[in-house]
Design a protein around this motif. Structure first.
Motif, mmCIF file in Angstrom:
data_model
loop_
_atom_site.group_PDB
_atom_site.id
_atom_site.type_symbol
_atom_site.label_atom_id
_atom_site.label_comp_id
_atom_site.label_asym_id
_atom_site.label_seq_id
_atom_site.Cartn_x
_atom_site.Cartn_y
_atom_site.Cartn_z
ATOM 1 N N GLY A 36 -5.678 2.824 6.145
ATOM 2 C CA GLY A 36 -6.049 2.609 5.160
ATOM 3 C C GLY A 36 -6.880 0.425 5.253
ATOM 4 O O GLY A 36 -6.873 0.006 4.500
ATOM 5 N N PRO A 89 -5.122 -2.315 2.794
ATOM 6 C CA PRO A 89 -3.891 -1.723 1.574
ATOM 7 C C PRO A 89 -3.545 -2.808 1.227
ATOM 8 O O PRO A 89 -3.066 -2.467 -0.271
ATOM 9 C CB PRO A 89 -3.440 -0.460 1.833
ATOM 10 N N MET A 111 -6.896 4.999 -3.477
ATOM 11 C CA MET A 111 -6.040 3.444 -3.279
ATOM 12 C C MET A 111 -6.618 2.352 -3.447
ATOM 13 O O MET A 111 -8.052 1.948 -3.099
ATOM 14 C CB MET A 111 -5.589 4.015 -1.867
ATOM 15 N N LEU A 113 -7.605 -1.482 -2.537
ATOM 16 C CA LEU A 113 -8.089 -1.888 -1.329
ATOM 17 C C LEU A 113 -8.955 -3.518 -1.301
ATOM 18 O O LEU A 113 -9.171 -3.643 -2.482
ATOM 19 C CB LEU A 113 -9.164 -1.340 -0.310
#
Length: 161
Positions: A36, A89, A111, A113
Motif C-alpha cells: 500500500g 495506507p 484501500m 491511501l
C-alpha cells in the motif's frame, strides 16, 4: 494538479490528450507496492526520483510481526533537507504546505491511501533512511553499490533497453 489516473496496461492504455507547445502535460508515475505504499519523490523537481538522489528502495513485509512498510535511502549534501512524498495506507491529516496537490487521499482497490510528506536532513555520512510507517529519519551508511537503485537498474537493464 494531482490526478488519480488509475490502472493502465497494454490492453487499457493511459489516455493522453493532444497538446501544443504551451499546453503540455507532464505525468509522473509510481508503482503502488502490495503493502500500500508508493514513493512519489521530490515534489518540487521536474524529475522527482533520480538514481543520484534515491539510492535504495526496500519493501518491508514481516507478517509474523504484522508489519508492512517501506525504507528509502536518499543521498545529498551534508545538512541538506530532502523532502519526499509518499502514498501510504495510514490515515493522514490535511496538508497545508503542498499547494500543487489537490487531493490528500485516493481510494484504490478498496484501500484508502493518504499523502505523506517527510523531510529528513542529510547527516555526515551523506545518506539518510526514510522509514514508513514510522515516518522517521535515520542516519545511514552508503548502501553497497550492488544494492543501490541506480546500480540495480544498470545491471538489470543493459544499454539499449
Amino acid at each position: 494538479v494531482i490526478q488519480d489516473i488509475g490502472l493502465f496496461s497494454p490492453s487499457q492504455p493511459l489516455p493522453l490528450k493532444a497538446c501544443q507547445l504551451h499546453d503540455y502535460q507532464l505525468y509522473h508515475l509510481a508503482p503502488l507496492f502490495d503493502e500500500g505504499y508508493a514513493l512519489l519523490g521530490e515534489n518540487r523537481k521536474w524529475v522527482p526520483i533520480s538514481a543520484q538522489r534515491i539510492r535504495m528502495i526496500e519493501r518491508i513485509d514481516l507478517p509474523e510481526l504484522g508489519k508492512k512498510g517501506l525504507f528509502v535511502v536518499a543521498s545529498g549534501a551534508v545538512g541538506e533537507d530532502v523532502e519526499l512524498l509518499f502514498m501510504t495506507p495510514q490515515p493522514v491529516g490535511e496538508l497545508t504546505d503542498i499547494t500543487l496537490w489537490q487531493k490528500t487521499s485516493i481510494t484504490y482497490d478498496s484501500m484508502t491511501l493518504g499523502l505523506v510528506v517527510m523531510t529528513c536532513q542529510i547527516p555526515d555520512s551523506g545518506f539518510v533512511k526514510f522509514t514508513l510507517p514510522e515516518r522517521t529519519c535515520l542516519p545511514q551508511k552508503a548502501p553497497p553499490v550492488s544494492q543501490q537503485y541506480g546500480a540495480r537498474w544498470e545491471l538489470s537493464h543493459p544499454p539499449g533497453m
